[in-house]
Write a protein that holds these residues in place. Sequence first.
Motif, PDB file in Angstrom:
ATOM      1  N   ARG A  52     -14.979   6.591  -1.658  1.00 61.02           N
ATOM      2  CA  ARG A  52     -14.253   7.853  -1.504  1.00 61.02           C
ATOM      3  C   ARG A  52     -12.925   7.727  -2.250  1.00 61.02           C
ATOM      4  O   ARG A  52     -12.216   6.725  -2.110  1.00 61.02           O
ATOM      5  CB  ARG A  52     -13.992   8.138  -0.028  1.00 61.02           C
ATOM      6  N   ILE A  53     -12.585   8.732  -3.066  1.00 57.66           N
ATOM      7  CA  ILE A  53     -11.396   8.659  -3.910  1.00 57.66           C
ATOM      8  C   ILE A  53     -10.462   9.826  -3.600  1.00 57.66           C
ATOM      9  O   ILE A  53     -10.868  10.994  -3.689  1.00 57.66           O
ATOM     10  CB  ILE A  53     -11.760   8.668  -5.404  1.00 57.66           C
ATOM     11  N   TYR A  54      -9.222   9.493  -3.226  1.00 58.27           N
ATOM     12  CA  TYR A  54      -8.212  10.501  -2.907  1.00 58.27           C
ATOM     13  C   TYR A  54      -6.955  10.271  -3.743  1.00 58.27           C
ATOM     14  O   TYR A  54      -6.539   9.134  -3.957  1.00 58.27           O
ATOM     15  CB  TYR A  54      -7.829  10.442  -1.427  1.00 58.27           C
ATOM     16  N   ALA A  55      -6.348  11.369  -4.178  1.00 60.48           N
ATOM     17  CA  ALA A  55      -5.043  11.305  -4.838  1.00 60.48           C
ATOM     18  C   ALA A  55      -3.971  11.757  -3.852  1.00 60.48           C
ATOM     19  O   ALA A  55      -4.223  12.635  -3.011  1.00 60.48           O
ATOM     20  CB  ALA A  55      -5.019  12.194  -6.078  1.00 60.48           C
ATOM     21  N   PHE A  56      -2.788  11.165  -3.961  1.00 63.44           N
ATOM     22  CA  PHE A  56      -1.632  11.566  -3.149  1.00 63.44           C
ATOM     23  C   PHE A  56      -0.630  12.207  -4.102  1.00 63.44           C
ATOM     24  O   PHE A  56      -0.090  11.525  -4.982  1.00 63.44           O
ATOM     25  CB  PHE A  56      -1.017  10.357  -2.448  1.00 63.44           C
ATOM     26  N   ALA A  57      -0.413  13.501  -3.933  1.00 62.05           N
ATOM     27  CA  ALA A  57       0.384  14.219  -4.928  1.00 62.05           C
ATOM     28  C   ALA A  57       1.337  15.219  -4.289  1.00 62.05           C
ATOM     29  O   ALA A  57       1.031  15.829  -3.261  1.00 62.05           O
ATOM     30  CB  ALA A  57      -0.536  14.951  -5.915  1.00 62.05           C
ATOM     31  N   ASN A  58       2.495  15.346  -4.903  1.00 60.67           N
ATOM     32  CA  ASN A  58       3.456  16.406  -4.616  1.00 60.67           C
ATOM     33  C   ASN A  58       4.494  16.330  -5.728  1.00 60.67           C
ATOM     34  O   ASN A  58       5.083  15.274  -5.938  1.00 60.67           O
ATOM     35  CB  ASN A  58       4.115  16.212  -3.249  1.00 60.67           C
ATOM     36  N   GLN A  59       4.686  17.429  -6.440  1.00 65.24           N
ATOM     37  CA  GLN A  59       5.613  17.366  -7.573  1.00 65.24           C
ATOM     38  C   GLN A  59       7.063  17.197  -7.121  1.00 65.24           C
ATOM     39  O   GLN A  59       7.930  16.823  -7.898  1.00 65.24           O
ATOM     40  CB  GLN A  59       5.491  18.624  -8.425  1.00 65.24           C
ATOM     41  N   LYS A  60       7.314  17.444  -5.830  1.00 63.95           N
ATOM     42  CA  LYS A  60       8.653  17.240  -5.286  1.00 63.95           C
ATOM     43  C   LYS A  60       8.809  15.768  -4.918  1.00 63.95           C
ATOM     44  O   LYS A  60       7.976  15.209  -4.211  1.00 63.95           O
ATOM     45  CB  LYS A  60       8.840  18.124  -4.051  1.00 63.95           C
ATOM     46  N   GLY A  61       9.841  15.120  -5.409  1.00 60.78           N
ATOM     47  CA  GLY A  61      10.060  13.709  -5.101  1.00 60.78           C
ATOM     48  C   GLY A  61      10.699  13.508  -3.736  1.00 60.78           C
ATOM     49  O   GLY A  61      11.235  14.438  -3.137  1.00 60.78           O
ATOM     50  N   GLY A  62      10.627  12.296  -3.237  1.00 55.78           N
ATOM     51  CA  GLY A  62      11.291  11.959  -1.986  1.00 55.78           C
ATOM     52  C   GLY A  62      10.679  12.556  -0.745  1.00 55.78           C
ATOM     53  O   GLY A  62      11.370  12.783   0.251  1.00 55.78           O
ATOM     54  N   VAL A  63       9.360  12.801  -0.769  1.00 51.16           N
ATOM     55  CA  VAL A  63       8.702  13.438   0.378  1.00 51.16           C
ATOM     56  C   VAL A  63       7.864  12.452   1.195  1.00 51.16           C
ATOM     57  O   VAL A  63       7.190  12.845   2.152  1.00 51.16           O
ATOM     58  CB  VAL A  63       7.811  14.619  -0.082  1.00 51.16           C
ATOM     59  N   GLY A  64       7.878  11.173   0.806  1.00 53.54           N
ATOM     60  CA  GLY A  64       7.083  10.190   1.535  1.00 53.54           C
ATOM     61  C   GLY A  64       5.690  10.003   0.970  1.00 53.54           C
ATOM     62  O   GLY A  64       4.802   9.501   1.670  1.00 53.54           O
ATOM     63  N   LYS A  65       5.505  10.369  -0.288  1.00 54.91           N
ATOM     64  CA  LYS A  65       4.183  10.271  -0.913  1.00 54.91           C
ATOM     65  C   LYS A  65       3.718   8.815  -1.036  1.00 54.91           C
ATOM     66  O   LYS A  65       2.627   8.453  -0.585  1.00 54.91           O
ATOM     67  CB  LYS A  65       4.223  10.947  -2.280  1.00 54.91           C
ATOM     68  N   THR A  66       4.570   7.986  -1.647  1.00 57.20           N
ATOM     69  CA  THR A  66       4.218   6.569  -1.812  1.00 57.20           C
ATOM     70  C   THR A  66       4.147   5.872  -0.458  1.00 57.20           C
ATOM     71  O   THR A  66       3.245   5.067  -0.208  1.00 57.20           O
ATOM     72  CB  THR A  66       5.243   5.871  -2.721  1.00 57.20           C
ATOM     73  N   THR A  67       5.083   6.173   0.430  1.00 56.35           N
ATOM     74  CA  THR A  67       5.077   5.582   1.772  1.00 56.35           C
ATOM     75  C   THR A  67       3.764   5.874   2.481  1.00 56.35           C
ATOM     76  O   THR A  67       3.183   4.998   3.134  1.00 56.35           O
ATOM     77  CB  THR A  67       6.253   6.134   2.597  1.00 56.35           C
ATOM     78  N   THR A  68       3.276   7.097   2.323  1.00 62.70           N
ATOM     79  CA  THR A  68       2.026   7.486   2.978  1.00 62.70           C
ATOM     80  C   THR A  68       0.831   6.793   2.342  1.00 62.70           C
ATOM     81  O   THR A  68      -0.053   6.281   3.051  1.00 62.70           O
ATOM     82  CB  THR A  68       1.856   9.012   2.926  1.00 62.70           C
ATOM     83  N   ALA A  69       0.791   6.732   1.016  1.00 64.43           N
ATOM     84  CA  ALA A  69      -0.325   6.073   0.337  1.00 64.43           C
ATOM     85  C   ALA A  69      -0.387   4.591   0.706  1.00 64.43           C
ATOM     86  O   ALA A  69      -1.458   4.054   1.034  1.00 64.43           O
ATOM     87  CB  ALA A  69      -0.199   6.249  -1.169  1.00 64.43           C
ATOM     88  N   VAL A  70       0.765   3.924   0.679  1.00 63.96           N
ATOM     89  CA  VAL A  70       0.822   2.485   0.967  1.00 63.96           C
ATOM     90  C   VAL A  70       0.432   2.199   2.414  1.00 63.96           C
ATOM     91  O   VAL A  70      -0.404   1.320   2.692  1.00 63.96           O
ATOM     92  CB  VAL A  70       2.230   1.927   0.674  1.00 63.96           C
ATOM     93  N   ASN A  71       1.015   2.926   3.340  1.00 57.26           N
ATOM     94  CA  ASN A  71       0.796   2.610   4.755  1.00 57.26           C
ATOM     95  C   ASN A  71      -0.552   3.080   5.270  1.00 57.26           C
ATOM     96  O   ASN A  71      -1.168   2.401   6.109  1.00 57.26           O
ATOM     97  CB  ASN A  71       1.944   3.172   5.588  1.00 57.26           C
ATOM     98  N   LEU A  72      -1.038   4.196   4.772  1.00 62.92           N
ATOM     99  CA  LEU A  72      -2.396   4.595   5.143  1.00 62.92           C
ATOM    100  C   LEU A  72      -3.383   3.560   4.612  1.00 62.92           C
ATOM    101  O   LEU A  72      -4.311   3.165   5.322  1.00 62.92           O
ATOM    102  CB  LEU A  72      -2.723   5.982   4.578  1.00 62.92           C
ATOM    103  N   GLY A  73      -3.150   3.091   3.381  1.00 65.32           N
ATOM    104  CA  GLY A  73      -4.015   2.052   2.826  1.00 65.32           C
ATOM    105  C   GLY A  73      -3.995   0.788   3.664  1.00 65.32           C
ATOM    106  O   GLY A  73      -5.050   0.176   3.916  1.00 65.32           O
ATOM    107  N   ALA A  74      -2.817   0.378   4.126  1.00 61.09           N
ATOM    108  CA  ALA A  74      -2.692  -0.835   4.935  1.00 61.09           C
ATOM    109  C   ALA A  74      -3.450  -0.701   6.255  1.00 61.09           C
ATOM    110  O   ALA A  74      -4.140  -1.643   6.683  1.00 61.09           O
ATOM    111  CB  ALA A  74      -1.217  -1.133   5.199  1.00 61.09           C
ATOM    112  N   TYR A  75      -3.340   0.461   6.893  1.00 65.66           N
ATOM    113  CA  TYR A  75      -4.011   0.641   8.180  1.00 65.66           C
ATOM    114  C   TYR A  75      -5.519   0.849   8.029  1.00 65.66           C
ATOM    115  O   TYR A  75      -6.290   0.453   8.910  1.00 65.66           O
ATOM    116  CB  TYR A  75      -3.368   1.789   8.964  1.00 65.66           C
ATOM    117  N   LEU A  76      -5.949   1.446   6.918  1.00 68.19           N
ATOM    118  CA  LEU A  76      -7.392   1.543   6.674  1.00 68.19           C
ATOM    119  C   LEU A  76      -7.980   0.148   6.472  1.00 68.19           C
ATOM    120  O   LEU A  76      -9.071  -0.164   6.955  1.00 68.19           O
ATOM    121  CB  LEU A  76      -7.669   2.414   5.440  1.00 68.19           C
ATOM    122  N   ALA A  77      -7.232  -0.709   5.749  1.00 65.75           N
ATOM    123  CA  ALA A  77      -7.687  -2.087   5.565  1.00 65.75           C
ATOM    124  C   ALA A  77      -7.720  -2.832   6.893  1.00 65.75           C
ATOM    125  O   ALA A  77      -8.649  -3.608   7.162  1.00 65.75           O
ATOM    126  CB  ALA A  77      -6.776  -2.801   4.571  1.00 65.75           C
TER     127      ALA A  77
END
Length: 262
Positions: free
Chosen positions: A3-28
């Motif tokens: 399953r492939i998902y993109a995390f996107a929002n053209q507005k910076g500083g919204v927690g996009k990377t934080t969400t991708a990293v931490n969701l990935g950690a908890y899925l693992a």
Amino acid sequence: MTRIYAFANQKGGVGKTTTAVNLGAYLAAAGRRVLLVDADPQANATSSLGVDAGDLTHSLYDVLINRTPIGEVVVSTLHAGLELAPSAPALAGAEVEMVSMLAREHLLRKACDGLTDRYDYVLIDCPPSLGLLTVNALTAARDGVIVPIQCEYLALEGLGRLWQTVQLVRENLNPQLIISGMVLTMFDPRTNLATQVVNEVRKHFPDQTFHTVIPRSVRLSEAPSYGQSILAYAPTSAGATAYEALAREFLAREETLLEAGS
């Protein structure tokens, strides 16, 4: 199938990377095999997982520009089951180099085609823009885009443009693309505005918006500077509890989708 998902929002500083990293950690942590693809030249997801982009021999730049198989650039992380296709400073020039390439919007999708048996989830962290790197991520994201939205004033600013981009990508490049989830981030329960934003987003996107809300948290802000996910840095913090809950909700949605498709 992966399953492939993109995390996107053209507005910076919204927690996009934080969400991708931490969701990935908890899925693992839940036993899933996860690949985090850092498609942002700022390499924040890469550094957030303790990888120094300056020390890398290969990165996503080589995958997109030199057609290096993505498996050759993947590095391990502190989390069992979570691997990283890192970004590097060279990626900043990739968009210019990609302009003259044939099928330039499909480069990342083709790179991900060979991952079917290796991972359960591929999570692509996009740059805070709607350029070729983000279009590549949206074209590759056959299962949808997840949009983190900050619980602050002008939270919905730019969402209209992202929606238009998703529509264009769906019409021309990826017919399966949908906005599959919205994550409300940086919630401060002390302000009426934060609650208003939550209500507004849920009113407009009732099916896509996750019930879990990510609070504003000092620990979440600190973790990347130590090269750690919130699971490794402060596993009992409010931010960790929220991302653990988000991962459970995400997996519950996945099970529902699988049951509907069977």
